[in-house]
Design an enzyme around this catalytic site. Structure first.
Site, short mmCIF file in Angstrom:
data_model
loop_
_atom_site.label_atom_id
_atom_site.label_comp_id
_atom_site.label_asym_id
_atom_site.label_seq_id
_atom_site.Cartn_x
_atom_site.Cartn_y
_atom_site.Cartn_z
N LYS A 206 26.07 12.90 -14.44
CA LYS A 206 27.18 13.80 -14.10
C LYS A 206 28.12 13.88 -15.28
CE LYS A 206 30.84 14.53 -10.75
NZ LYS A 206 31.41 14.16 -9.45
N LYS A 261 24.18 17.26 -13.07
CA LYS A 261 25.31 18.11 -12.71
C LYS A 261 26.26 18.26 -13.87
CE LYS A 261 29.04 17.90 -9.45
NZ LYS A 261 29.94 17.01 -8.84
C1 PBG Z 1 33.72 14.53 -6.67
C2 PBG Z 1 32.80 15.68 -6.82
C3 PBG Z 1 33.01 16.78 -7.64
C4 PBG Z 1 31.97 17.67 -7.38
C5 PBG Z 1 31.15 17.09 -6.42
N1 PBG Z 1 31.68 15.84 -6.09
C6 PBG Z 1 34.12 17.10 -8.57
C7 PBG Z 1 34.54 16.17 -9.60
O1 PBG Z 1 33.82 15.26 -10.01
O2 PBG Z 1 35.68 16.34 -10.02
C8 PBG Z 1 31.84 19.01 -8.03
C9 PBG Z 1 31.06 20.03 -7.31
C10 PBG Z 1 31.29 21.43 -7.75
O3 PBG Z 1 32.01 21.72 -8.72
O4 PBG Z 1 30.71 22.31 -7.09
N2 PBG Z 1 33.30 13.28 -6.91
#
Ligand code: PBG
Length: 338
Positions: A206, A261
Site C-alpha cells: 500500500k 493499492k
Molecule cells: C484506511 C484506508 C484508506 C483506503 C482504504 N483503507 C485510506 C488511507 O490509507 O488513507 C483508501 C481507499 C480509497 O481511496 O478508495 N486505512
C-alpha cells in the site's frame, strides 16, 4: 519477461501480418488473452450512521449507505453475482478520540452493518477493514505519540479490532494499516478466538498516495488527518523492490490473499508481485482513480461504459485475480449485458 522470441528467425512482414488475426470479430474474440468476469469484482461500500443516504462530493455516483438500506444495497451486488463487498464506516466525529476507541466497540457501525448483512444476505463475502483511521481524532491508522505512529502498541488494538469484526460476522479481515507484523499478530489472535477459517486479505503493498483523497472525504477522516502524512507507514510510490519484501513478509505471516493499492498507476507492481509469488492477488482501483474517470465521463471526455471496462480488464492483464472497484455494480451490469 523473456523477449528472445523476437529474433531474426521469426518470419516477418509480409509473410507475417499481425493484423490478420485482428480482422474479424470472431477471430479477435478467439485471440483475447484476458477477460473481466463478475467473479473478479469486489464492491467497496461506505456506510453511515445517518438515516438517509448521502452523496459524496468528491465521488459522484457513490453514496454513504445508512444501515437501514444496507441489506438492499448488498443484495443488488449479490444478485449481479459479485462475490464480495468491502465495508468502510463514516464514524460520527463525536465518537473519535486519540486511541480510536470506537474501533473496539462491539456495537459500532461496522459491526452492526456486518451483523445485519450476515443475517439478511447469504452467499456474499463480507470483507472488513482493519485500521484505526475512521476512529482516531488525528486520522492516522495507528496510535500516535510524540509525532510517531507506534507499531507494536497499535498491533494490540488492531488484533482486537479484527476479532470483534470476525465476531460480528466478517468473512475476511483486510488490514490496511501497514504496521509491521500485523498479519501474524492478527492471524494468531483470530485463531486463538476460534476464527481459524476467517480469511485475511492483506493490503500488502500500500503506497502513500494522493489518490486516497476522495476516500478520506467519504469516511470523514480528511479533517482529522489534515496536512499530516502517512509516509512513515505507507510505501513511497517511487519504490518497487520494497513491495516484494512487504508481500513476502505478509505471505510468511499467513496472509491468504494480497492486495496492491492504488491500482492503475501501479500495474508494474501487480505484474511483478503476481509473477513472483503466484498468490491470489487483488488490485484496489481507489477512490481517486474512480473520481478521475467519473469526472472525465461527466465532462463527456470519455465514454462511460468503455472507460469502466478497459481499466478493469487491464488489471486482469497485469496479473490481478480481482479488483476492488467503486464501478463494480456498473461493471457487473455491463458484463451481464455482454
Ligand atoms: C484506511 C484506508 C484508506 C483506503 C482504504 N483503507 C485510506 C488511507 O490509507 O488513507 C483508501 C481507499 C480509497 O481511496 O478508495 N486505512
Amino acid at each position: 519477461m523473456n523477449d528472445n522470441y523476437i529474433n531474426s528467425a521469426t518470419p516477418s512482414y509480409p509473410s507475417t501480418r499481425m493484423r490478420r488475426n485482428r480482422l474479424a470479430d470472431w477471430s479477435r474474440r478467439l485471440i483475447e488473452e484476458s477477460r473481466l468476469s463478475v467473479n473478479d469484482l469486489i464492491l467497496p461500500i461506505f456506510i453511515t450512521e445517518d438515516t438517509k443516504k448521502s452523496s459524496i462530493e468528491s465521488m459522484p455516483g457513490v453514496y454513504r449507505i445508512p444501515i437501514t438500506q444496507i441489506a438492499e444495497h448488498v443484495n443488488e451486488a449479490k444478485e449481479l453475482g459479485i462475490p464480495a463487498i468491502a465495508l468502510f464506516p463514516e464514524t460520527n466525529s463525536l465518537l473519535k478520540d486519540e486511541l480510536g476507541s470506537e474501533a473496539l466497540n462491539e456495537e459500532n457501525l461496522i459491526c452492526r452493518a456486518t451483523n445485519l448483512i450476515k443475517n439478511q444476505v447469504n452467499n456474499i463475502g463480507i470483507i472488513t477493514d482493519v485500521a484505526l483511521d475512521p476512529y482516531t481524532s488525528h486520522g492516522h491508522d495507528g496510535l500516535l505519540r510524540d509525532n510517531e505512529i507506534l507499531n507494536d502498541e497499535s498491533l494490540e488494538i488492531l488484533c482486537k479490532q479484527a476479532v470483534i469484526q470476525a465476531k460480528a460476522g466478517a468473512d475476511m479481515i483486510a488490514p490496511s494499516d501497514m504496521m509491521d507484523g500485523r498479519i501474524s499478530a492478527i492471524r494468531k489472535e483470530l485463531d486463538k478466538s476460534g476464527f481459524k477459517n476467517t480469511q485475511i486479505m492483506s493490503y500488502a503493498a500500500k503506497f502513500a498516495s494522493c489518490f486516497y483523497g476522495p476516500f478520506r472525504n467519504a469516511i470523514g477522516s480528511e479533517i482529522n488527518l489534515s496536512k499530516k502524512s502517512k509516509k512513515s507507514y505507507q510505501m513511497d510510490y517511487a519504490n518497487s523492490d520494497e513491495s516484494l519484501r512487504e508481500v513476502s513478509l505478509d505471505i510468511s505471516e499467513g496472509a491468504d490473499m494480497i492486495m496492491i493499492k492504488p491500482g492503475m498507476p501501479y500495474l508494474d507492481i501487480i505484474y511483478r508481485i503476481k509473477s513472483t509469488f503466484k498468490m491470489p492477488t487483488y488490485a484496489y482501483q481507489v477512490s481517486g482513480e474512480y473520481s478521475m474517470i467519473m469526472a472525465a465521463i461527466n465532462n463527456k471526455y470519455l465514454e462511460k461504459n468503455k472507460a469502466i471496462i478497459e481499466p478493469l480488464t487491464c488489471f486482469k492483464r497485469a496479473g490481478a485475480d480481482g479488483v476492488l472497484s467503486y464501478f463494480a455494480l456498473d461493471a457487473a451490469k455491463l458484463i451481464k449485458k455482454g
